[in-house]
Design an enzyme around this catalytic site. Sequence first.
Site: not given
Length: 847
Positions: A512, A708
């Site tokens: 990420e 998220d």
Amino acid sequence: MNHRFLTIISTGALGLASMFATAQNPIVRDQFTADPTARVFNGKMYLYPSHDIPSPIESLKEWFCMADYHVFSSDNLVDWTDHGMIITQNNVPWVRPDSYSMWAPDCVYKNGEYFFYFPSAPKGERRGFQIGVARSTSPTGPFMPMREAIKGVNGIDPCVLIDDDGQSYIYWSGGGMMGAKLKDNMVELASDPVRMEGLPDGFKEGPFIFKRNGKYYYTFPWVRKETETLAYAMGDNPLGPFEFKGVIMEESPTGCWTNHHSIVEYNGQWYLFYHHNDYSPEFDKNRSARIDSLEFNADGTIRPVVPTLRGVGISDARRHIEIDRYSSISPKGVKIDFLNPDNKFDGWKSSFSKGGSWVRYNKVNFGEKPVKTVSARVKSPAGGTLNVLVDGPKGKKVASIKVPKCNDWRVVSADIVGDAPLGVHDLVVALQNGRVDVDWVGFDALPWTAGAMTTGRYRNMFAEAGYSQAEIDAKLAAIYDSVFHGPNKVYFEVGDSMAYISDIKNHDVRTEGMSYGMMIAVQFDKKDVFDRLWRWCRKYMQHSSGDMDGYFAWSCKTDGTRNSQGPASDGELYYITSLIFASNRWGNDTGINYLAEARNILDKSMLKTGHNRVAPLIDVNHKLITFTPDRWGGRYTDPSYHLPAFYEVWAKWAGDNRSEYWLECAKASREYLHKCTHPVTGLNPDYSNYDGTLLGRNGIFGDAFRFDSWRVPMNIALDYSWSCADGDWQRAYGNRIQDFLYSQGIDDFVDQYNVDGSTVERIASAGGKTKLRHSLGLVATSAAVSLTCTDPKCYEFIHKLWNSGHQPYDDGYFDAYYDGLLRLFAFMHLSGNYRVICPAENSSESI
């Protein structure tokens, strides 16, 4: 209301007229579109015009020059989508490739296929024109041209009528106005051509035939004197004879020699599509498509149509309204001129020079929610005052805009006074005093309605909010420096050639963060940073063999030891896109073949077969990204992984022969986002089933809006900024989620909710701390979604982000990584610096 927004905003070229889809004439604003044939397929309007271009060959410098065809579509006659080139003279076997003679076309549907008819000059010694056919299973193509032209048809301007009994007829001009039956295969004549009888003397071309109430209407351009009118005849049989009835549209008042048209019914209203040389007043061989409403008399005859600048459709008050495309204008005191005579596609301006002069623009929808502000893009050498009214020059005044002395274009705003209008009204802008040029007027926040992949332009909302460019540049540089080089940095160099980004609070390196860092580096043109990060990823994170070959281990220790072998799909998503951008920006011959690396990930990830339960990156059945492409995460998806515009980048530049598939994935991803976001709050779960429903698991992560999920507002803002392919829904979404967060308190909304907005029963911890916070990461993304919003409170979110600091919370928790990266991304978006990076020869700008 934050009154800083109501001050004057000096933003240079903030809002060029050509950027915005409008309900005005001409209807296509970035290219010439002549001979517009309109057809309705599956409830949507499709437009098949010819395409005038400046001639590349000397013999056509003063004549019509057309090399290809585009197709456009709209479901409201306001917003038109260009689906790109469908046929070019270079891919039709029988057409002379240097003829530039792709004149007026038509398209019809029969027996499961779309048949596109077009004229051109044939190869060989034969002179004149022939008419060919291309076929497709979609109204937007791809179309496959037949190898030969239709035998027995010599001429131009084909039109096809499919009668009620299924019999098809083709009409054309050339050696007279001709027609014939078509065979059921739609590519061969079923009868000898016949000449149409009953038409007036004089030059005629461009037949368009339609049927209404049992009568056949044979319409055509006709030179009655020196330039073309649009005329018509009526008959009881498709091949005549016809009885001439008169003129539908008179000759052009500005001397445009040609006109060419089509007539179609849509949602109970008939429309006339035609062309005029609006963007080329000095050269009438470059034309542009227009629309006006058409009406019939009780006896079936057609009422003459007066061409308008306003065109058709209802304009949204919360869009840029170009009043120079007026429905009426005062007799004196207002002049319409081009904004930029050197680039006429920039559009027009209204120049007010006399007090009391006005421009009226009809059918503006103010909606059911009262507007709060009005803005206008203006220029004035001495200043002045504009009054904004509804329902006529003597109607109700809703605002007065004080325009200061300004020699450059500025956006000036004012509050609405009294009760705001609701529903549909005519809009009037009138000059009270001074001299003022006006580009556009609009109400509340005014998001752009065309994506940067089309326009090459990016919105600078910090400038709109009143910050100077020097302030914006300094702030963005400082935030980048804090993430990559400051005392709380998350970027660490290793030796001479590598670096990693660490999630400090979790003591690891994640795909990420690494892929985010690469995207930031390529956006900031930091090649060394990009290359260092990529080399670390390749060495420690990417699998080079086995079932996971091509994928990346999603978490490693800072020494490169893997904490987990499995991938997390958002890393691959960002890797691929940032590598394509690196290829476009720096080329592939400086030590890393970026494009080859992107293709390697694409190829290896999409060729997984499920062996040992390793799935493709994109679920092939749903065309949606997996949560993790393994035996567990391959069963569902993560809303925050959905960036449809990334797939459009892949389709454009990956060169992996999957372009159509990636565009299908972009469409599926947008449809999924509709389903997974709550219809009232706009909140989404961290994870969901592919149909958007909640997983229904008992784990703390999954069904609630948590960490998220923060990314989704910013991701939708990115898709809107780059593509704007789902603009109506995205604008409503942006308003919806900001409405919810605002209702919780703009300084108090927390970082975890159930998707219906209720309080979560269990709080997810981060960095060893368990607490609901007003988290900087969500402050950032909720501001970034302002790119889509029409409510002016979006500027309050922007100011909150601008004034936010990045420091420990009151319980000592500090997230340099996630909060820091999301804050940087949000500043990039809102300053116009998060861009589609095209190959070096293309350019873009922030305005």
